[in-house]
Design a protein around this motif. Structure first.
Motif, mmCIF file in Angstrom:
data_model
loop_
_atom_site.group_PDB
_atom_site.id
_atom_site.type_symbol
_atom_site.label_atom_id
_atom_site.label_comp_id
_atom_site.label_asym_id
_atom_site.label_seq_id
_atom_site.Cartn_x
_atom_site.Cartn_y
_atom_site.Cartn_z
ATOM 1 N N GLN A 117 0.813 -1.211 0.000
ATOM 2 C CA GLN A 117 0.000 0.000 0.000
ATOM 3 C C GLN A 117 0.852 1.270 0.000
ATOM 4 O O GLN A 117 0.363 2.349 -0.290
ATOM 5 N N ALA A 118 2.131 1.103 0.373
ATOM 6 C CA ALA A 118 3.010 2.259 0.415
ATOM 7 C C ALA A 118 4.459 1.782 0.322
ATOM 8 O O ALA A 118 4.741 0.572 0.443
ATOM 9 N N TYR A 119 5.359 2.732 0.139
ATOM 10 C CA TYR A 119 6.778 2.418 -0.029
ATOM 11 C C TYR A 119 7.609 3.486 0.683
ATOM 12 O O TYR A 119 7.213 4.653 0.766
ATOM 13 N N ARG A 120 8.770 3.064 1.162
ATOM 14 C CA ARG A 120 9.718 3.980 1.754
ATOM 15 C C ARG A 120 10.999 3.996 0.924
ATOM 16 O O ARG A 120 11.447 2.950 0.442
ATOM 17 N N VAL A 121 11.563 5.182 0.779
ATOM 18 C CA VAL A 121 12.836 5.336 0.080
ATOM 19 C C VAL A 121 13.796 6.035 1.040
ATOM 20 O O VAL A 121 13.440 7.032 1.677
ATOM 21 N N TRP A 122 15.008 5.480 1.158
ATOM 22 C CA TRP A 122 16.015 6.002 2.079
ATOM 23 C C TRP A 122 17.287 6.350 1.313
ATOM 24 O O TRP A 122 17.648 5.679 0.353
ATOM 25 N N ARG A 123 17.953 7.414 1.770
ATOM 26 C CA ARG A 123 19.287 7.736 1.293
ATOM 27 C C ARG A 123 20.231 7.760 2.489
ATOM 28 O O ARG A 123 20.093 8.566 3.388
ATOM 29 N N ASN A 124 21.177 6.824 2.485
ATOM 30 C CA ASN A 124 22.137 6.726 3.597
ATOM 31 C C ASN A 124 21.436 6.734 4.950
ATOM 32 O O ASN A 124 21.850 7.401 5.892
ATOM 33 N N TRP A 130 8.058 8.888 1.160
ATOM 34 C CA TRP A 130 7.019 7.923 1.533
ATOM 35 C C TRP A 130 6.013 7.984 0.404
ATOM 36 O O TRP A 130 5.368 9.015 0.197
ATOM 37 N N VAL A 131 5.884 6.894 -0.362
ATOM 38 C CA VAL A 131 5.050 6.887 -1.562
ATOM 39 C C VAL A 131 3.832 6.009 -1.322
ATOM 40 O O VAL A 131 3.967 4.809 -1.057
ATOM 41 N N THR A 132 2.641 6.604 -1.377
ATOM 42 C CA THR A 132 1.397 5.850 -1.247
ATOM 43 C C THR A 132 1.008 5.261 -2.590
ATOM 44 O O THR A 132 1.057 5.949 -3.616
ATOM 45 N N ALA A 138 2.779 5.265 -12.467
ATOM 46 C CA ALA A 138 4.184 4.992 -12.134
ATOM 47 C C ALA A 138 4.447 5.394 -10.691
ATOM 48 O O ALA A 138 3.849 6.350 -10.176
ATOM 49 N N LEU A 139 5.321 4.650 -10.036
ATOM 50 C CA LEU A 139 5.729 4.967 -8.671
ATOM 51 C C LEU A 139 7.026 5.752 -8.743
ATOM 52 O O LEU A 139 8.019 5.273 -9.302
ATOM 53 N N THR A 140 7.011 6.955 -8.204
ATOM 54 C CA THR A 140 8.169 7.827 -8.323
ATOM 55 C C THR A 140 8.515 8.446 -6.979
ATOM 56 O O THR A 140 7.661 8.604 -6.108
ATOM 57 N N ALA A 141 9.778 8.788 -6.828
ATOM 58 C CA ALA A 141 10.265 9.501 -5.651
ATOM 59 C C ALA A 141 11.326 10.484 -6.114
ATOM 60 O O ALA A 141 11.984 10.264 -7.139
ATOM 61 N N VAL A 142 11.499 11.557 -5.374
ATOM 62 C CA VAL A 142 12.470 12.587 -5.731
ATOM 63 C C VAL A 142 13.363 12.856 -4.526
ATOM 64 O O VAL A 142 12.869 13.103 -3.422
ATOM 65 N N ASP A 143 14.661 12.779 -4.742
ATOM 66 C CA ASP A 143 15.630 13.177 -3.726
ATOM 67 C C ASP A 143 16.083 14.591 -4.064
ATOM 68 O O ASP A 143 16.795 14.801 -5.044
ATOM 69 N N THR A 144 15.652 15.554 -3.247
ATOM 70 C CA THR A 144 15.973 16.947 -3.537
ATOM 71 C C THR A 144 17.313 17.386 -2.960
ATOM 72 O O THR A 144 17.739 18.512 -3.195
ATOM 73 N N ALA A 145 17.977 16.498 -2.217
ATOM 74 C CA ALA A 145 19.281 16.854 -1.636
ATOM 75 C C ALA A 145 20.283 15.725 -1.856
ATOM 76 O O ALA A 145 20.828 15.171 -0.907
ATOM 77 N N PRO A 146 20.539 15.356 -3.107
ATOM 78 C CA PRO A 146 21.450 14.238 -3.367
ATOM 79 C C PRO A 146 22.891 14.604 -3.036
ATOM 80 O O PRO A 146 23.247 15.771 -2.910
ATOM 81 N N SER A 153 17.972 2.843 -0.455
ATOM 82 C CA SER A 153 17.319 1.598 -0.050
ATOM 83 C C SER A 153 15.814 1.775 -0.219
ATOM 84 O O SER A 153 15.292 2.889 -0.092
ATOM 85 N N PHE A 154 15.108 0.667 -0.475
ATOM 86 C CA PHE A 154 13.676 0.710 -0.751
ATOM 87 C C PHE A 154 12.966 -0.378 0.043
ATOM 88 O O PHE A 154 13.455 -1.503 0.145
ATOM 89 N N GLU A 155 11.797 -0.033 0.591
ATOM 90 C CA GLU A 155 10.965 -0.984 1.323
ATOM 91 C C GLU A 155 9.517 -0.838 0.854
ATOM 92 O O GLU A 155 9.044 0.279 0.647
ATOM 93 N N ALA A 156 8.834 -1.968 0.708
ATOM 94 C CA ALA A 156 7.388 -1.956 0.476
ATOM 95 C C ALA A 156 6.693 -2.195 1.818
ATOM 96 O O ALA A 156 7.243 -2.853 2.700
ATOM 97 N N MET A 157 5.478 -1.649 1.958
ATOM 98 C CA MET A 157 4.721 -1.805 3.202
ATOM 99 C C MET A 157 3.327 -2.346 2.899
ATOM 100 O O MET A 157 2.674 -1.902 1.952
ATOM 101 N N SER A 158 2.877 -3.287 3.723
ATOM 102 C CA SER A 158 1.557 -3.875 3.517
ATOM 103 C C SER A 158 0.443 -2.948 3.982
ATOM 104 O O SER A 158 -0.713 -3.128 3.613
ATOM 105 N N ASP A 159 0.752 -1.980 4.830
ATOM 106 C CA ASP A 159 -0.188 -0.928 5.201
ATOM 107 C C ASP A 159 0.623 0.337 5.483
ATOM 108 O O ASP A 159 1.841 0.342 5.323
#
Length: 353
Positions: A117-124, A130-132, A138-146, A153-159
């Motif tokens: 139902q959602a996803y987490r994206v981590w940098r270091n 947090w993508v619902t 398409a599932l997208t995320a933006v890192d504004t401070a690379p 790292s990426f995680e999927a969440m069941s809720d």
């Protein structure tokens, strides 16, 4: 501005007109201007490709706290060996990850995971997005401070609770390479590095969301990316999934229950990167330097048919597990308390399996 001439369709019977001298001079000047602008555009594009991530800052630590100097202390061997934490029964990690550095930010896309139902994206180890999942194309995320050589790292969440039970498997790490692309990363298996190893016994969720417990370790994700398995002599196997204020650069923090964390103290150990023991048909051989003390009990169930104890599982009163060749029954709710080695005496020893 296009670098290619625009093709215009000329009527078949259009009159032929030869431009006069003034018009020819004007057209020549325009052509030279177009050529010059085209050369500038081409040079700028070439420069952008050559620079890649060179204009980005180096990746900072997530806090500006400076740890105090620490020296090695006397060591009390733990009462158990940390086995590899197994997340393979959880939702799969998102795949199809692609990312590109554009305009000073990294635009990332990834595939959806069935049941998520959602996803987490981590940098270091720092939250990027947090993508619902509402069924968008398409599932997208933006890192504004690379930053240079960042690990994602990426995680999927069941809720969308963010609880340990909702979290899927963490992806293997991805890196922002020098060309500005997000690509899969694998620290070479067998790599060794000497680290200062400390210990903690805090309960609750780690920074990644997983429950703290035996085998879940804190690292500086710029050095050991999250999602990496490695062995620590005298401790067992670590899974990099937490961070800490003092866990910077060449420091690792291993989880131990109760007073065992104090017994570990501050040590220096040569840690070894290993492959994910649960991603292939057979686990990789352990490093000889990571062999546990002969006096430490094993959590392997051996001939036991009861499910083995897992530090990440929450048990209610009456639950039974196998550990160290014995069957154990929980007296009340517990999580992370090692059977036979906890100060609260949560577990009753039911004897050999």
């Amino acid at each position: 501005m296009s670098l290619f001439p625009i093709r215009r369709r000329i009527p078949r019977h259009a009159p032929s007109r030869r431009p006069g001298p003034r018009m020819r001079a004007l057209l020549g000047a325009v052509a030279l201007t177009v050529a010059a602008l085209g050369a500038v555009s081409a040079a700028a594009a070439q420069q952008a490709r050559a620079d890649g991530t060179s204009s980005l800052p180096t990746c900072p630590f997530w806090t500006n706290v400076t740890p105090p100097p620490r020296t090695d202390t006397p060591w009390v061997p733990p009462l158990q060996t940390a086995q590899p934490v197994n997340f393979s029964a959880r939702l799969a990690a998102p795949g199809g990850v692609t990312g590109t550095l554009t305009g000073g930010q990294v635009n990332i896309t990834f595939n959806r995971v069935a049941g998520a139902q959602a996803y987490r994206v981590w940098r270091n180890g720092q939250a990027v997005a947090w993508v619902t999942d509402w069924g968008q194309p398409a599932l997208t995320a933006v890192d504004t401070a690379p930053c240079q050589n960042a690990y994602y790292s990426f995680e999927a969440m069941s809720d969308q609770s963010g609880s340990d039970s909702s979290l899927g498997q963490m992806s293997a790490p991805y890196q922002l390479d020098s060309d500005g692309a997000v690509v899969p990363w694998q620290t070479p298996v067998g790599s060794t590095v000497t680290m200062m190893v400390t210990s903690y016994n805090d309960g609750g969720n780690t920074a990644s969301g997983y429950q703290a417990g035996l085998g879940v370790c804190a690292v500086d994700p710029r050095v050991i990316p999250w999602g990496t398995y490695f062995t620590v002599p005298g401790y067992g196997t670590c899974y990099a999934a937490d961070i800490g204020t003092w866990i910077q650069n060449d420091t690792v923090d291993v989880w131990l229950p109760g007073s065992q964390a104090n017994g570990w103290g501050v040590q220096h150990r040569t840690v070894t990167i290993i492959a994910n023991p649960f991603s292939g048909p057979t686990p990789p051989p352990s490093s000889p330097s990571s062999s546990p003390p002969t006096s430490a009990p094993s959590s392997s169930a051996g001939a036991c048919t009861t499910a083995p104890w897992n530090s990440a599982t929450a048990y209610t009163g009456g639950a039974t597990v196998s550990y160290g060749g014995h069957t154990w029954t929980a007296k009340w709710w517990t999580q992370g308390d090692v059977p036979g080695a906890n100060s609260q005496n949560v577990w009753t020893d039911d004897g050999p399996c």
